[in-house]
Design an enzyme around this catalytic site. Structure first.
Site, PDB file in Angstrom:
ATOM      1  N   CYS A  97     -30.637  77.945  12.112  1.00  0.00           N
ATOM      2  CA  CYS A  97     -30.156  78.240  13.470  1.00  0.00           C
ATOM      3  C   CYS A  97     -29.722  79.708  13.510  1.00  0.00           C
ATOM      4  O   CYS A  97     -30.174  80.517  12.689  1.00  0.00           O
ATOM      5  CB  CYS A  97     -29.034  77.281  13.884  1.00  0.00           C
ATOM      6  N   CYS A 109     -23.003  75.835  12.871  1.00  0.00           N
ATOM      7  CA  CYS A 109     -22.964  74.640  13.740  1.00  0.00           C
ATOM      8  C   CYS A 109     -24.201  73.759  13.559  1.00  0.00           C
ATOM      9  O   CYS A 109     -24.157  72.742  12.867  1.00  0.00           O
ATOM     10  CB  CYS A 109     -22.830  75.043  15.213  1.00  0.00           C
ATOM     11  N   ARG A 110     -25.307  74.132  14.178  1.00  0.00           N
ATOM     12  CA  ARG A 110     -26.457  73.234  14.248  1.00  0.00           C
ATOM     13  C   ARG A 110     -27.127  72.989  12.895  1.00  0.00           C
ATOM     14  O   ARG A 110     -27.375  71.831  12.519  1.00  0.00           O
ATOM     15  CB  ARG A 110     -27.490  73.781  15.247  1.00  0.00           C
ATOM     16  N   SER A 111     -27.451  74.056  12.164  1.00  0.00           N
ATOM     17  CA  SER A 111     -28.175  73.830  10.900  1.00  0.00           C
ATOM     18  C   SER A 111     -27.304  73.187   9.818  1.00  0.00           C
ATOM     19  O   SER A 111     -27.818  72.369   9.054  1.00  0.00           O
ATOM     20  CB  SER A 111     -28.864  75.110  10.407  1.00  0.00           C
ATOM     21  N   ASN A 130     -25.619  79.615  11.381  1.00  0.00           N
ATOM     22  CA  ASN A 130     -25.505  78.742  10.199  1.00  0.00           C
ATOM     23  C   ASN A 130     -24.087  78.191  10.034  1.00  0.00           C
ATOM     24  O   ASN A 130     -23.609  77.985   8.910  1.00  0.00           O
ATOM     25  CB  ASN A 130     -25.961  79.464   8.914  1.00  0.00           C
ATOM     26  N   ASP A 154     -27.329  75.503  21.726  1.00  0.00           N
ATOM     27  CA  ASP A 154     -26.282  76.147  20.917  1.00  0.00           C
ATOM     28  C   ASP A 154     -24.911  75.737  21.447  1.00  0.00           C
ATOM     29  O   ASP A 154     -24.582  76.028  22.603  1.00  0.00           O
ATOM     30  CB  ASP A 154     -26.478  77.668  21.026  1.00  0.00           C
TER      31      ASP A 154
HETATM   32  P1  4NP Z   1     -25.178  77.974  15.330  1.00  0.00           P
HETATM   33  O1  4NP Z   1     -24.080  78.387  16.423  1.00  0.00           O
HETATM   34  O2  4NP Z   1     -26.328  78.926  15.477  1.00  0.00           O
HETATM   35  O3  4NP Z   1     -25.537  76.576  15.706  1.00  0.00           O
HETATM   36  O4  4NP Z   1     -24.502  78.075  13.980  1.00  0.00           O
HETATM   37  C1  4NP Z   1     -23.604  79.704  16.522  1.00  0.00           C
HETATM   38  C2  4NP Z   1     -22.576  80.121  15.723  1.00  0.00           C
HETATM   39  C3  4NP Z   1     -22.070  81.409  15.843  1.00  0.00           C
HETATM   40  C4  4NP Z   1     -22.616  82.271  16.784  1.00  0.00           C
HETATM   41  C5  4NP Z   1     -23.672  81.854  17.581  1.00  0.00           C
HETATM   42  C6  4NP Z   1     -24.162  80.562  17.450  1.00  0.00           C
HETATM   43  N1  4NP Z   1     -22.104  83.564  16.937  1.00  0.00           N
HETATM   44  O5  4NP Z   1     -22.546  84.295  17.852  1.00  0.00           O
HETATM   45  O6  4NP Z   1     -21.221  83.972  16.155  1.00  0.00           O
END
Ligand code: 4NP
Length: 161
Positions: free
Chosen positions: A8, A13-15, A11, A126
């Protein structure tokens, strides 16, 4: 050994959730010696970080432990992973750009191409900037999709009885 990597943006939340749920599926079928699971982000902000507290809470509620630490996906990772699953189209296009050789591109897929209820929407939304409902939605998508990915890998690796 087959190695799968969920990717994702951050790294955290989703992954990490996909990694945790998929590890649980693998363990339930006693396939830990055949299938290894990893996750990564296309961004570098959260290198070394544990998963987001909100994602951990949602996972724990459903009996899933998240043990990943943030890492950024590298072009050379294409050499180590047999299947690379992008959580959304933005992740996918960055992963495409990082692909070192044309023949490696076949190992890159959209995570939700395995979702039985995708209905043409292949993005895992997201949840980072939203409320708690977003984390529940991510869990629902991931939980119904991971078993299909495992069946696909078992087919490919000849692990079916
Ligand atoms: P992820 O979510 O891609 O599912 O881990 C996010 C976590 C952090 C950020 C964006 C998306 N960020 O902009 O810091």
């Amino acid at each position: 050994m087959i190695v799968v990597c969920f990717v994702c943006l951050g790294n955290i939340c989703r992954s990490p959730l996909a990694q945790g749920v998929f590890e649980k599926c693998v363990a339930e079928q006693g396939l830990e010696n055949h299938i290894q699971v990893a996750s990564a982000g296309t961004g570098s902000w959260h290198i070394g970080s544990p998963p987001d507290e909100r994602m951990q809470q949602t996972a724990n509620k459903y009996g899933v432990q998240l043990n990943s630490r943030g890492q950024q996906f590298q072009s050379s990772d294409y050499n180590d992973f047999d299947l690379i699953l992008a959580m959304d189209h933005s992740n996918f296009s960055i992963l495409e750009q990082l692909c070192p050789r044309p023949e490696k591109a076949q190992n890159l897929r959209m995570f939700r191409s395995f979702d039985p209820e995708a209905n043409g929407d292949l993005n895992v939304p997201d949840p980072y900037y939203g409320g708690g409902k977003g984390f529940e939605i991510v869990y629902e998508i991931v939980n119904r999709t991971c078993p299909n990915i495992l069946e696909f890998l078992k087919d490919r690796a000849g692990l079916k009885a």
